[in-house]
Design a protein around this motif. Structure first.
Motif, mmCIF file in Angstrom:
data_model
loop_
_atom_site.group_PDB
_atom_site.id
_atom_site.type_symbol
_atom_site.label_atom_id
_atom_site.label_comp_id
_atom_site.label_asym_id
_atom_site.label_seq_id
_atom_site.Cartn_x
_atom_site.Cartn_y
_atom_site.Cartn_z
ATOM 1 N N GLY A 1 -5.450 -0.882 -2.863
ATOM 2 C CA GLY A 1 -6.740 0.166 -3.118
ATOM 3 C C GLY A 1 -7.802 0.408 -2.746
ATOM 4 N N SER A 2 -8.452 1.352 -3.368
ATOM 5 C CA SER A 2 -9.846 1.066 -2.472
ATOM 6 C C SER A 2 -10.512 0.851 -4.200
ATOM 7 N N LYS A 3 -9.501 0.266 -4.934
ATOM 8 C CA LYS A 3 -10.406 -0.844 -6.555
ATOM 9 C C LYS A 3 -10.043 -1.575 -6.730
ATOM 10 N N ILE A 4 -10.369 -2.895 -7.522
ATOM 11 C CA ILE A 4 -8.976 -3.759 -7.990
ATOM 12 C C ILE A 4 -8.456 -3.160 -9.155
ATOM 13 N N GLU A 5 -8.353 -1.951 -9.834
ATOM 14 C CA GLU A 5 -7.388 -2.059 -9.921
ATOM 15 C C GLU A 5 -5.806 -1.255 -10.068
ATOM 16 N N ASP A 6 -5.914 -0.627 -8.723
ATOM 17 C CA ASP A 6 -4.912 -0.768 -7.083
ATOM 18 C C ASP A 6 -4.358 -1.526 -7.393
ATOM 19 N N GLY A 7 -4.875 -3.307 -7.585
ATOM 20 C CA GLY A 7 -4.237 -4.202 -6.952
ATOM 21 C C GLY A 7 -4.656 -4.377 -6.216
ATOM 22 N N LEU A 8 -4.154 -6.516 -6.395
ATOM 23 C CA LEU A 8 -4.522 -6.809 -4.747
ATOM 24 C C LEU A 8 -3.528 -7.799 -4.278
ATOM 25 N N TYR A 9 -3.625 -8.053 -2.634
ATOM 26 C CA TYR A 9 -2.704 -9.284 -2.087
ATOM 27 C C TYR A 9 -3.822 -10.102 -2.081
ATOM 28 N N ALA A 10 -3.105 -11.521 -2.452
ATOM 29 C CA ALA A 10 -3.801 -12.949 -2.595
ATOM 30 C C ALA A 10 -2.881 -14.136 -1.449
ATOM 31 N N THR A 11 -3.628 -14.799 -1.015
ATOM 32 C CA THR A 11 -2.438 -15.501 -0.422
ATOM 33 C C THR A 11 -3.543 -16.941 -0.147
ATOM 34 N N ARG B 1 0.600 -0.515 0.158
ATOM 35 C CA ARG B 1 -0.109 -0.023 0.136
ATOM 36 C C ARG B 1 0.911 1.284 -0.056
ATOM 37 N N ALA B 2 2.032 1.153 0.488
ATOM 38 C CA ALA B 2 2.626 2.637 1.185
ATOM 39 C C ALA B 2 3.465 2.984 -1.031
ATOM 40 N N ALA B 3 4.021 1.349 -0.953
ATOM 41 C CA ALA B 3 4.630 1.976 -2.738
ATOM 42 C C ALA B 3 3.363 2.470 -3.481
ATOM 43 N N ALA B 4 2.054 2.177 -3.545
ATOM 44 C CA ALA B 4 0.931 2.216 -4.271
ATOM 45 C C ALA B 4 0.663 3.570 -3.618
ATOM 46 N N GLY B 5 1.149 4.608 -2.784
ATOM 47 C CA GLY B 5 0.363 5.478 -2.363
ATOM 48 C C GLY B 5 -1.195 5.640 -1.729
ATOM 49 N N PHE B 6 -1.321 3.990 -0.913
ATOM 50 C CA PHE B 6 -2.390 3.822 -0.352
ATOM 51 C C PHE B 6 -2.358 3.526 0.807
#
Length: 361
Positions: free
Chosen positions: A287-297, A72-77
């Protein structure tokens, strides 16, 4: 002779589900059912107490929290808060969610000889996903720290790279020249292999899914591939249907014209949820939307002593995907050994089951 249950026989003989256009999934159904019935089968759920008491669950919760904050920090969130590690640990203790164990199928588009790399995007667009695959030895309930985890899946419009086949999306031959969305990573000190990929798109006959294979004792070669060793696990994992619907509404997924199969209508997904397993990845928005990227485990339970024998259709080379002679997947979906234009007879199914049981022992 292994005897199939009446329920399984009915599924095999009556099912009209297909893995790709022209094929069926009876071979895959048999493999999964045999694993579920195996007397020595264990899943990650059997290790809940040991993993919690050893501190692994707590360590994973803290690590996942830190990684999400880093992303999130790297993406500005960085203003968005991740879930508290203590809450994540408590939920694992209640139910070993997001777990997967063998046996599923490698499918017709496994390409062997892939590269060791974490970022497998190679220019593909879609819902960018930072995926952590955590490998656990269910025989001793400890993380597997010396395995190679292989990952591959279709791109956002339902096409697999490294292969050329009529049933592979639009059947274009251009995909054979790239190895996008394919690669391997070693499991780290905590048993985790990390990838950057995309949520896979759908294609005719199957719901959206990723493939994985777990290698043990393989040798790292100078060309950044692996050789030898054994395979303990062949599996698939999935995406929660409501969230998947949101992904499919974004670009370029919404340009995919192939018929879509939902999770509830996919026989392999339904069978993957049996036996206390949960093959659905846990996904969080960066981020706030899918286009901001996802983290999955997802946590994968394996027995390193098991020896599965998946068969690739192609091998990756500097010239692209090259067909493997006599592969049972060659010619999919029309002329291969595993194509099956009709469900097998009960005798055929029992013979197949007996051969698969030998593989699992």
């Amino acid at each position: 002779m292994v005897q199939l249950s009446q329920a399984l026989a009915a599924v095999l003989l009556a099912s009209s589900a297909v893995a790709h256009p022209g094929g069926n999934i009876n071979h895959e159904i048999i493999r999964r059912q045999l694993h579920l019935d195996h007397p020595e089968r264990r899943a990650v759920s059997n290790c809940k107490r040991e993993l919690t008491e050893s501190g692994w669950v707590r360590e994973q919760a803290v690590r996942r929290h830190a990684k999400l904050q880093e992303l999130r920090a790297a993406a500005g969130f960085s203003h968005l808060e991740a879930r508290d590690p203590a809450t994540m640990e408590s939920e694992f203790s209640e139910a070993a969610a997001c777990t997967l164990d063998p046996e599923s199928t490698e499918g017709p588009y496994w390409v062997s000889g892939e590269l060791i790399r974490s970022d497998v995007l190679t220019g593909e667009k879609g819902a960018i996903t930072h995926l952590d695959i955590n490998v656990i030895d269910v025989s001793n309930c400890k993380p597997v720290t010396d395995a190679y985890v292989e990952l591959w899946g279709a791109n956002a419009t339902g096409v697999y790279t490294g292969v050329a086949a009529k049933g592979n999306g639009d059947g274009s031959k251009s995909a054979i020249a790239t190895n996008a969305l394919r690669g391997l990573q070693p499991s780290g000190p905590n048993g985790t292999a990390q990838f950057i990929t995309v949520i896979p798109g759908h294609y005719v006959g199957r719901t959206n899914h990723l493939h994985t294979i777990i290698h043990h004792g393989a040798k790292l070669l100078p060309n950044n591939t692996i050789s030898g060793g054994t395979i303990s696990h062949v599996g698939q994992f999935y995406i929660e249907q409501n969230f998947l619907g949101q992904v499919e509404a974004t670009s370029p997924y919404n340009t995919n014209k192939q018929a879509q199969t939902k999770n509830a209508n996919d026989m392999l997904f339904s069978m993957a949820k049996q036996g206390g397993d949960d093959p659905v990845m846990k996904i969080t928005l960066i981020g706030s939307k899918i286009e901001d990227g996802l983290y999955a485990t997802i946590d994968v339970g394996v027995n390193p002593k098991a020896k599965q024998r998946p068969e690739a259709v192609n091998v990756w080379t500097e010239k692209g995907g090259v067909p493997i002679a006599n592969s049972p997947w060659a010619g999919y979906p029309d002329t291969c050994k595993y194509c099956g234009g009709r469900p097998p007879t009960k005798r055929d199914a029992e013979a197949e089951a007996e051969a698969e049981m030998e593989m699992l022992e």
